[in-house]
Design a protein around this motif. Structure first.
Motif, PDB file in Angstrom:
ATOM      1  N   GLY A  84       9.485  -9.284  -0.417  1.00 12.66           N
ATOM      2  CA  GLY A  84       9.762  -7.977   0.471  1.00 12.66           C
ATOM      3  C   GLY A  84       9.941  -6.639  -0.519  1.00 12.66           C
ATOM      4  N   ALA A  85      10.186  -6.872  -1.580  1.00 14.49           N
ATOM      5  CA  ALA A  85      10.336  -5.832  -2.605  1.00 14.49           C
ATOM      6  C   ALA A  85       9.238  -5.679  -3.635  1.00 14.49           C
ATOM      7  N   TRP A  86       8.859  -4.545  -4.159  1.00 11.50           N
ATOM      8  CA  TRP A  86       7.817  -4.303  -5.115  1.00 11.50           C
ATOM      9  C   TRP A  86       8.731  -4.223  -6.731  1.00 11.50           C
TER      10      TRP A  86
ATOM     11  N   ALA B  51       0.070 -14.169  -9.589  1.00 11.34           N
ATOM     12  CA  ALA B  51      -0.038 -13.461  -8.135  1.00 11.34           C
ATOM     13  C   ALA B  51      -1.354 -13.110  -7.603  1.00 11.34           C
ATOM     14  N   PRO B  52      -1.709 -13.272  -6.549  1.00 12.02           N
ATOM     15  CA  PRO B  52      -2.872 -12.845  -5.893  1.00 12.02           C
ATOM     16  C   PRO B  52      -2.939 -11.304  -5.991  1.00 12.02           C
ATOM     17  N   ALA B  53      -4.216 -10.932  -6.057  1.00 13.24           N
ATOM     18  CA  ALA B  53      -4.469  -9.662  -6.074  1.00 13.24           C
ATOM     19  C   ALA B  53      -4.100  -8.718  -5.101  1.00 13.24           C
ATOM     20  N   PRO B  54      -3.939  -9.290  -3.895  1.00 14.21           N
ATOM     21  CA  PRO B  54      -3.474  -8.378  -2.662  1.00 14.21           C
ATOM     22  C   PRO B  54      -1.656  -7.960  -2.924  1.00 14.21           C
ATOM     23  N   LEU B  55      -1.348  -8.866  -3.838  1.00 17.61           N
ATOM     24  CA  LEU B  55       0.198  -8.509  -3.964  1.00 17.61           C
ATOM     25  C   LEU B  55       0.573  -7.617  -5.124  1.00 17.61           C
ATOM     26  N   VAL B  56      -0.445  -7.276  -5.889  1.00 15.95           N
ATOM     27  CA  VAL B  56      -0.315  -6.620  -7.139  1.00 15.95           C
ATOM     28  C   VAL B  56      -0.938  -5.187  -7.106  1.00 15.95           C
ATOM     29  N   ARG B  57      -0.034  -4.257  -7.496  1.00 12.70           N
ATOM     30  CA  ARG B  57      -0.464  -2.790  -7.234  1.00 12.70           C
ATOM     31  C   ARG B  57      -0.278  -1.947  -8.699  1.00 12.70           C
ATOM     32  N   PRO B  58      -1.178  -1.140  -9.083  1.00 13.85           N
ATOM     33  CA  PRO B  58      -1.121  -0.365 -10.472  1.00 13.85           C
ATOM     34  C   PRO B  58       0.030   0.527 -10.428  1.00 13.85           C
TER      35      PRO B  58
END
Length: 159
Positions: free
Chosen positions: A17-19, A64-71
């Motif tokens: 639930g946290a980035w 981690a799958p791409a939808p859970l990773v952000r730049p």
């Protein structure tokens, strides 16, 4: 001695639930064509000594799958390797690797899938935003991953 951060760009991963900020070591595609990021995080830990515990950081590698990773703005993601000797071509969640384009055998033309769509055929080709938009212009929406919602926002004048 504290472990040094792994070489590579920083990104944020959704954990519980946290980035959380991590170092990206590589990115890879699975057999279905979905992107996975190989990440490293430094965790607090301790080492026991004869005089008691000493705080230390411990490096943990995970995917981690791409939808859970952000730049993270300002990071260079072109240094990433997709696991097949090809240069990475974009930040997590953006650009190339975000879409897959496959032939539509039922209706002719093309079908655009999100890169993480479990129904994308293995022969689907990775596409950047421009190619996906062009392919989607004459394609029917794929009912499982529904890429038209995100593609509409990328189109000129899209919302």
């Amino acid at each position: 001695m504290q472990p040094a951060p792994a070489p590579g760009p920083l990104a944020e991963v959704r954990l519980g639930g946290a980035w959380v900020r991590v170092t990206v070591r590589a990115r890879e595609r699975d057999a279905r064509g979905a992107w996975w990021y190989v990440c490293e995080i430094l965790l607090p830990d301790r080492v026991s000594t004869g005089r008691g515990p000493i705080p230390r950081e411990r490096a943990e590698v995970f995917t981690a799958p791409a939808p859970l990773v952000r730049p993270v703005p300002g990071e260079d993601y072109t240094v990433l390797d997709d696991g097949h000797g090809h240069e990475g071509t974009g930040a997590p969640g953006t650009g190339r690797g975000r879409w897959l384009v496959a032939e539509d055998y039922t209706g002719g033309g093309a079908l655009v899938h999100r890169a993480d769509c479990a129904q994308a055929p293995p022969d689907a080709e990775p596409a950047d935003d421009a190619v996906a938009l062009q392919a989607a212009a004459g394609a029917r929406p794929y009912p499982v991953c529904r890429p038209e919602t995100a593609l509409r926002a990328l189109a000129p004048g899209g919302s």
